[in-house]
Design an enzyme around this catalytic site. Structure first.
Site, PDB file in Angstrom:
ATOM      1  N   ASP A 128     -64.409  65.616  -5.601  1.00  0.00           N
ATOM      2  CA  ASP A 128     -63.980  65.873  -6.978  1.00  0.00           C
ATOM      3  C   ASP A 128     -63.865  67.358  -7.312  1.00  0.00           C
ATOM      4  O   ASP A 128     -62.926  67.768  -8.007  1.00  0.00           O
ATOM      5  CB  ASP A 128     -64.927  65.199  -7.969  1.00  0.00           C
ATOM      6  CG  ASP A 128     -64.716  63.696  -8.056  1.00  0.00           C
ATOM      7  OD1 ASP A 128     -63.722  63.194  -7.498  1.00  0.00           O
ATOM      8  OD2 ASP A 128     -65.551  63.015  -8.690  1.00  0.00           O
ATOM      9  N   LYS A 161     -61.999  60.822 -16.286  1.00  0.00           N
ATOM     10  CA  LYS A 161     -61.780  60.541 -14.871  1.00  0.00           C
ATOM     11  C   LYS A 161     -61.534  59.056 -14.631  1.00  0.00           C
ATOM     12  O   LYS A 161     -60.600  58.674 -13.915  1.00  0.00           O
ATOM     13  CB  LYS A 161     -62.979  61.020 -14.044  1.00  0.00           C
ATOM     14  CG  LYS A 161     -62.840  60.737 -12.561  1.00  0.00           C
ATOM     15  CD  LYS A 161     -64.103  61.115 -11.809  1.00  0.00           C
ATOM     16  CE  LYS A 161     -64.066  60.576 -10.394  1.00  0.00           C
ATOM     17  NZ  LYS A 161     -65.335  60.806  -9.667  1.00  0.00           N
ATOM     18  N   PHE A 203     -68.450  63.461  -7.805  1.00  0.00           N
ATOM     19  CA  PHE A 203     -69.101  63.568  -6.505  1.00  0.00           C
ATOM     20  C   PHE A 203     -68.023  63.620  -5.436  1.00  0.00           C
ATOM     21  O   PHE A 203     -66.837  63.559  -5.725  1.00  0.00           O
ATOM     22  CB  PHE A 203     -70.049  62.373  -6.272  1.00  0.00           C
ATOM     23  CG  PHE A 203     -69.385  61.018  -6.326  1.00  0.00           C
ATOM     24  CD1 PHE A 203     -68.967  60.388  -5.164  1.00  0.00           C
ATOM     25  CD2 PHE A 203     -69.186  60.368  -7.533  1.00  0.00           C
ATOM     26  CE1 PHE A 203     -68.347  59.145  -5.205  1.00  0.00           C
ATOM     27  CE2 PHE A 203     -68.575  59.118  -7.580  1.00  0.00           C
ATOM     28  CZ  PHE A 203     -68.152  58.510  -6.410  1.00  0.00           C
ATOM     29  N   GLY A 204     -68.429  63.755  -4.189  1.00  0.00           N
ATOM     30  CA  GLY A 204     -67.464  63.810  -3.105  1.00  0.00           C
ATOM     31  C   GLY A 204     -66.546  65.010  -3.221  1.00  0.00           C
ATOM     32  O   GLY A 204     -66.993  66.149  -3.420  1.00  0.00           O
ATOM     33  N   HIS A 237     -74.854  51.543  -1.096  1.00  0.00           N
ATOM     34  CA  HIS A 237     -76.144  52.152  -1.413  1.00  0.00           C
ATOM     35  C   HIS A 237     -75.944  53.467  -2.167  1.00  0.00           C
ATOM     36  O   HIS A 237     -76.916  54.158  -2.463  1.00  0.00           O
ATOM     37  CB  HIS A 237     -76.927  52.408  -0.126  1.00  0.00           C
ATOM     38  CG  HIS A 237     -77.465  51.162   0.501  1.00  0.00           C
ATOM     39  ND1 HIS A 237     -78.814  50.895   0.602  1.00  0.00           N
ATOM     40  CD2 HIS A 237     -76.847  50.084   1.034  1.00  0.00           C
ATOM     41  CE1 HIS A 237     -78.999  49.728   1.199  1.00  0.00           C
ATOM     42  NE2 HIS A 237     -77.807  49.222   1.471  1.00  0.00           N
ATOM     43  N   ASP A 279     -63.595  50.959  -0.636  1.00  0.00           N
ATOM     44  CA  ASP A 279     -63.502  52.013   0.357  1.00  0.00           C
ATOM     45  C   ASP A 279     -62.470  52.984  -0.172  1.00  0.00           C
ATOM     46  O   ASP A 279     -61.388  52.567  -0.618  1.00  0.00           O
ATOM     47  CB  ASP A 279     -63.108  51.480   1.731  1.00  0.00           C
ATOM     48  CG  ASP A 279     -63.437  52.495   2.820  1.00  0.00           C
ATOM     49  OD1 ASP A 279     -64.615  52.871   2.932  1.00  0.00           O
ATOM     50  OD2 ASP A 279     -62.527  52.919   3.550  1.00  0.00           O
ATOM     51  N   HIS A 314     -58.272  56.690  -9.008  1.00  0.00           N
ATOM     52  CA  HIS A 314     -57.956  55.662  -8.035  1.00  0.00           C
ATOM     53  C   HIS A 314     -58.922  54.493  -8.143  1.00  0.00           C
ATOM     54  O   HIS A 314     -58.514  53.331  -8.105  1.00  0.00           O
ATOM     55  CB  HIS A 314     -58.016  56.261  -6.631  1.00  0.00           C
ATOM     56  CG  HIS A 314     -59.310  56.956  -6.310  1.00  0.00           C
ATOM     57  ND1 HIS A 314     -59.893  57.895  -7.130  1.00  0.00           N
ATOM     58  CD2 HIS A 314     -60.164  56.809  -5.248  1.00  0.00           C
ATOM     59  CE1 HIS A 314     -61.039  58.317  -6.596  1.00  0.00           C
ATOM     60  NE2 HIS A 314     -61.225  57.680  -5.462  1.00  0.00           N
TER      61      HIS A 314
END
Length: 210
Positions: free
Chosen positions: A170, A190, A167-168, A19, A84, A195
């Site tokens: 970064d 990026k 995001f996260g 989501h 994940d 990854h």
């Protein structure tokens, strides 16, 4: 009675089991050049089908990617793609790892996660701030095919957050070979080294035959 999920009128080729709109857009940007006969509508989102997120009870990135892909495949009857991913800090023994998104106690609280991690590393010198982003990308089909591809982006943890992209984590992750954070790179830069880019590039060959 079990919930009935109604698919969009035009069935997509696959459903991305998340989501998280940022993550879905990033995955599509990675896959689009590798799947020239796909359109963006071919990769739907779990949100489009109102599929609730499953309990991620795996102990590795690969296990949790499969948990999500299996749940969406079962709910929609369509091939499902999931990932994940997280940050593994060397001096922390690979943590936050699979708990990256809820490191501060609330899932997806990016600012709180960043502040907590920086505080935990406040006395760690640059030479010992090595880390890697890790991603497991999974494909599960109604016919029973299950494939997982993994990718890593090596780097280090900055002492402060910089950059407005991504995001996260970064804004505090400096990829090897760069002197800026992942949040200061363009999306194309990026995706070429990330990854997630590596994992989904490997998975693209499987998706191409759907």
């Amino acid at each position: 009675m079990a919930a009935v999920f109604v698919a969009p009128t035009a069935a997509p080729r696959a459903v991305f089991a998340s989501h998280n709109a940022h993550k879905r857009d990033e995955v599509w940007a990675i896959l689009a050049p590798l799947l020239p006969d796909w359109t963006e509508a071919d990769l739907a989102s779990a949100r489009d089908f109102d599929v609730p997120p499953p309990v991620e009870d795996g102990v590795t990135f690969a296990e949790n990617a499969l948990v999500k892909a299996r749940a969406v495949c079962a709910a929609t009857g369509l091939p499902a793609v999931a990932d994940d991913s997280g940050l593994a800090v060397d001096v922390m023994g690979g943590a936050p790892g699979i708990f990256s998104a809820l490191w501060s106690g609330t899932h997806g609280a990016d600012e709180e996660n960043l502040r907590l991690l920086l505080a935990q590393l406040i006395d760690i010198p640059d030479a010992h701030r090595g880390a890697a982003f890790v991603c497991a990308a999974a494909l599960v089909t109604p016919e029973g095919l299950e494939v997982v591809c993994e990718g890593r982006m090596e780097g280090s943890i900055a002492t402060a957050a910089t950059g407005g992209g991504g995001f996260g984590y970064d804004p505090i992750f400096i990829p090897v070979g760069y002197d800026v954070t992942a949040a200061e790179l363009t999306a194309a830069q990026k995706n070429a080294i990330s990854h997630r880019g590596k994992a989904f590039a490997a998975l693209a060959a499987r998706l191409a035959v759907l």
